[in-house]
Design a protein around this motif. Structure first.
Motif: not given
Length: 122
Positions: A61, A96, A98-101, A103, A109
């Motif tokens: 992380r 995984a 929360h990965a889109h949160e 940058m 993000a």
């Protein structure tokens, strides 16, 4: 009574079990005994079955404050309604989800201005 090792913001920690103490100590991986610098209690340390696997997964992380793990039914986790007793697979799944949160570089993000908090000050 043993203290229970857990990960808080990228560091292994154990809370003192003496009533009213409230102390917490940093741990070295595999440390078998801890001395509370607040009340001087000496207690054995209870570690999870595979602390290295937990650590390795958490270290993937990018943000240190998201690297947390608590053993099942840990008082702090239960009190605050946060996950506890997670397996390595659970940690991987959580990351995984929360990965889109994040940058590249680990900034939230929604934060304009790249990886700096200056974007919030505009």
């Amino acid at each position: 009574m043993p203290v229970r090792a857990y990960v808080n913001h990228s560091r292994w920690v154990a809370d003192c079990v003496r009533l009213y103490c409230g102390g917490a100590e940093l741990l070295r991986p595999g440390q078998s005994v801890v001395w509370c610098s607040n009340c001087t209690l000496v207690a054995p340390v209870e570690w999870p079955g595979d602390p290295q696997a937990i650590w390795d997964e958490l270290m993937t992380r990018p943000v240190p404050q998201t690297r947390n793990w608590y053993p099942r039914d840990h008082e702090v986790a239960v009190r605050h309604g946060i996950p506890h007793g997670q397996t390595v697979a659970d940690l991987r799944e959580e990351a995984a989800a929360h990965a889109h949160e994040l940058m590249p570089g680990g900034a939230p993000a929604g934060l304009e201005g790249g990886t700096s908090w200056r974007g919030l000050l505009r």
